[in-house]
Design an enzyme around this catalytic site. Structure first.
Site, PDB file in Angstrom:
ATOM      1  N   ASP A 129      31.853  42.127  17.525  1.00 27.22           N
ATOM      2  CA  ASP A 129      31.266  43.166  18.372  1.00 27.22           C
ATOM      3  C   ASP A 129      30.818  42.547  19.695  1.00 27.22           C
ATOM      4  OD1 ASP A 129      29.590  45.626  19.049  1.00 27.22           O
ATOM      5  OD2 ASP A 129      30.234  46.115  17.024  1.00 27.22           O
ATOM      6  N   HIS A 169      25.492  47.055  21.297  1.00 27.05           N
ATOM      7  CA  HIS A 169      26.204  47.638  20.159  1.00 27.05           C
ATOM      8  C   HIS A 169      26.181  46.701  18.951  1.00 27.05           C
ATOM      9  CE1 HIS A 169      29.874  49.334  18.135  1.00 27.05           C
ATOM     10  NE2 HIS A 169      29.438  50.467  18.678  1.00 27.05           N
ATOM     11  N   SER A 174      31.176  53.926  14.569  1.00 31.00           N
ATOM     12  CA  SER A 174      30.643  52.558  14.655  1.00 31.00           C
ATOM     13  C   SER A 174      29.441  52.378  13.747  1.00 31.00           C
ATOM     14  CB  SER A 174      30.214  52.247  16.093  1.00 31.00           C
ATOM     15  OG  SER A 174      31.291  51.838  16.876  1.00 31.00           O
TER      16      SER A 174
END
Length: 584
Positions: A172, A226, A399
């Protein structure tokens, strides 16, 4: 989620993006709220240590450990399992003792170290945001009924102290400093090769820190952080009186492998990251990212995934956020992955979630409404263009769904480390709950941590559909020449064949053999005999079995001499020229 093709020098590069940035909750939880009233852990003054050698002297080891750690340790006794119990001069927090345990584990001759924790009847973990905000960890039968939840709370209630930790690689945006993650975070890697994309002044290195993926100070969303949010769902420090809980309940170790920077990340970097993670201890890989492209069976990405799975690594991916068939997105359309769609709090398909026949199951992703109670709440950061203070926030997207499953896979692996990725996937499918609301194309159901863990710890596991292998070679290819010049070939049948392929070669003058040519390349799978009319001459045949997974080795016959008495149209000479592909 979308695919960007961005100009970088004279070449063009496939860019992958995280699958939730556009769905970040507008309100961040800057501080814990509605703190749960469960008792705060009091800590311990004792450590349990397992040594490589079966027989060690406790007092000598106490002195060695004391010198190495700077802590005064006294040998207490040997446990029934052969481990040694040591005591400090004073009580320490569980967090401090876990840190000391990790330091001791790095010493030569030490296999494992852990705090001698105090146990009581299990209640709700005391992470203050869990009861009111982490709806996604409850299930329909828990005290706080949530039809779209993972049912993790019930799974946690059955956990015991017998387990192995599972390393989950988070491919990520990288990591940020966060008190709810640091204790479970191990060394990772920055796999971004382009310095501009990386936004950290260099290319690949061993520092997976997230410097931010948005350079625009006027963007109201700022950097996504994220990877920090995804990591919290997988493995936030749980039952520590702080912030949020993680699905892995401290049975996981988080390995950040940074692949997404400013504008996303490249296909080649992500492919390399899969190899790196699987070769450096990861048992689970989470990829909450994607690009609009179908995954080819011969692609570099598919090869990397196949290699990881062959090494016993489970690969979990997001289905995508375009409300369309996931078959058009990568890595969601790759084989050998666990493709996760998103459900909302009511257990129906989240409006944004991709769907289709390639989806394996669904997990909570939130529904992206304005209420923080509909988002997935996890660890986050207050920074905009660069890291700031730690915080917690709600986000929505596939996600967020994928790390729920990655954390569950880690839990299952910690309970039963002998299970293969295919067995774990089938176990989750077999124990998924039916959808309480419409979720067409969302796979086998909603992943249920409680039911899956029950199966992993003693329930029956349905054998997954076996992977098709290339068939074995046919045996005993024999020939029989008939009076009319035809040759009858026979062979023994093999398993898993979809067809047989036959070729022939002719001996030319000077006893040299010609190249093999095709006779019939699509003989029915259930055939064991075939008649060929090669013409006059000396021949040999070979046959192999084939299916969609590949072909067997060739099996050759002996030499065959054919002398036909029929009129061959060459003036009665009895000689003819034969084409090994077409016969005579």
């Amino acid at each position: 989620m979308h695919l960007e093709v961005a100009a970088m020098s004279p070449r063009r590069i496939l860019k992958f993006l995280p699958l939730s940035k556009s769905l970040i909750a507008s309100a961040c939880l800057a501080a814990p709220v509605a703190a749960y009233s469960a008792p705060t852990p009091t800590g311990t003054d004792q450590l349990i240590v397992k040594f490589d050698e079966a027989f060690v002297i406790g007092s000598s080891e106490a002195n060695r450990l004391s010198e190495a750690t700077g802590k005064s340790l006294r040998f207490v006794r040997q446990t029934a399992g052969g481990r040694l119990l040591f005591q400090l001069n004073e009580n320490q927090s569980y967090k401090a003792m876990r840190g000391l345990s990790r330091a001791i584990e790095r010493l030569a001759g030490v296999s494992y170290a852990e705090p001698d924790i105090h146990m009581a009847t299990l209640g709700l973990p005391n992470d203050p945001l869990l009861p009111n905000y982490q709806w996604h960890y409850y299930g329909p039968d828990s005290s706080s009924a949530e039809p779209g939840g993972l049912n993790a709370v019930q799974a946690w209630e059955a956990l015991d102290s017998s387990y192995t930790k599972t390393v989950v690689a988070i491919l990520d945006t990288g990591s940020t400093n966060h008190s709810d993650l640091s204790i479970n975070t191990i060394a990772g890697y920055d796999m971004i090769s382009d310095p501009t994309n990386a936004n950290d002044g260099d290319g690949r290195d061993s520092d997976p820190s997230d410097p931010g993926d948005n350079l625009d100070p006027n963007d109201p969303y700022g950097s996504s952080w994220h990877g920090t949010h995804v990591a919290g769902t997988v493995g936030a420090d749980t039952n520590n009186g702080n912030g949020v809980a993680g699905v892995g309940f401290d049975r996981v170790q988080l390995m950040h492998v940074r692949v997404l920077g400013v504008g996303g990340g490249s296909y080649s970097d992500i492919t390399d990251a899969i190899y790196w993670a699987s070769q450096n201890g990861a048992k689970v890989i989470n990829m909450s990212l994607g690009g609009a492209s179908s995954c080819s069976p011969n692609s570099a990405l598919q090869a990397a995934i196949n290699s990881a799975v062959a090494n016993g690594v489970s690969v979990v991916v997001s289905a995508g956020n375009s409300d369309t068939d996931t078959a058009g997105f990568t890595p969601a359309s790759c084989s050998n992955v666990m493709n996760v769609a998103a459900v909302n709090r009511n257990g129906g398909k989240a409006s944004y979630s991709n769907y289709g026949s390639l989806v394996d199951f669904a997990a909570p992703g939130g529904d992206g409404s304005n209420s923080i109670g509909t988002y997935v709440v996890s660890t986050h950061n207050k920074g905009t263009t660069s890291p700031g203070e730690e915080t917690y926030s709600g986000m929505a997207g596939t996600s967020m769904a994928a790390p729920h499953v990655a954390g569950l896979v880690a839990l299952i692996s910690s309970e039963n480390s002998s299970l293969t990725p295919a067995e774990i996937e089938q176990l989750i499918k077999d124990n998924a709950r039916p959808f309480p609301a419409t979720c067409d194309g969302c796979g086998a159901g909603i992943a249920d941590a409680h039911l899956a863990m029950q199966a992993a710890s003693g329930g029956t596991i349905t054998d997954p559909e076996p992977t098709l292998q290339a068939p074995d070679a046919p045996s005993l290819l024999t020939t029989s020449v008939q009076s009319d010049g035809s040759v009858i070939l026979t062979w023994f049948d093999v398993a898993d064949e979809q067809k047989y392929e036959l070729q022939v070669s002719q001996k030319a003058r000077g006893k040299r053999w010609g190249s093999y040519g095709d006779v019939n390349m699509n003989i029915a799978a259930d055939s064991t005999t075939l008649t060929d009319v090669p013409g006059n001459g000396t021949f040999k045949y070979r046959i192999r079995a084939a299916n969609s997974a590949g072909s067997s080795a060739w099996t050759e016959s002996g030499e065959v001499r054919v002398e036909s008495n029929s009129d061959d149209g060459d003036g009665g000479s009895g000689k003819t020229k034969c084409n090994p592909k077409k016969g005579c």
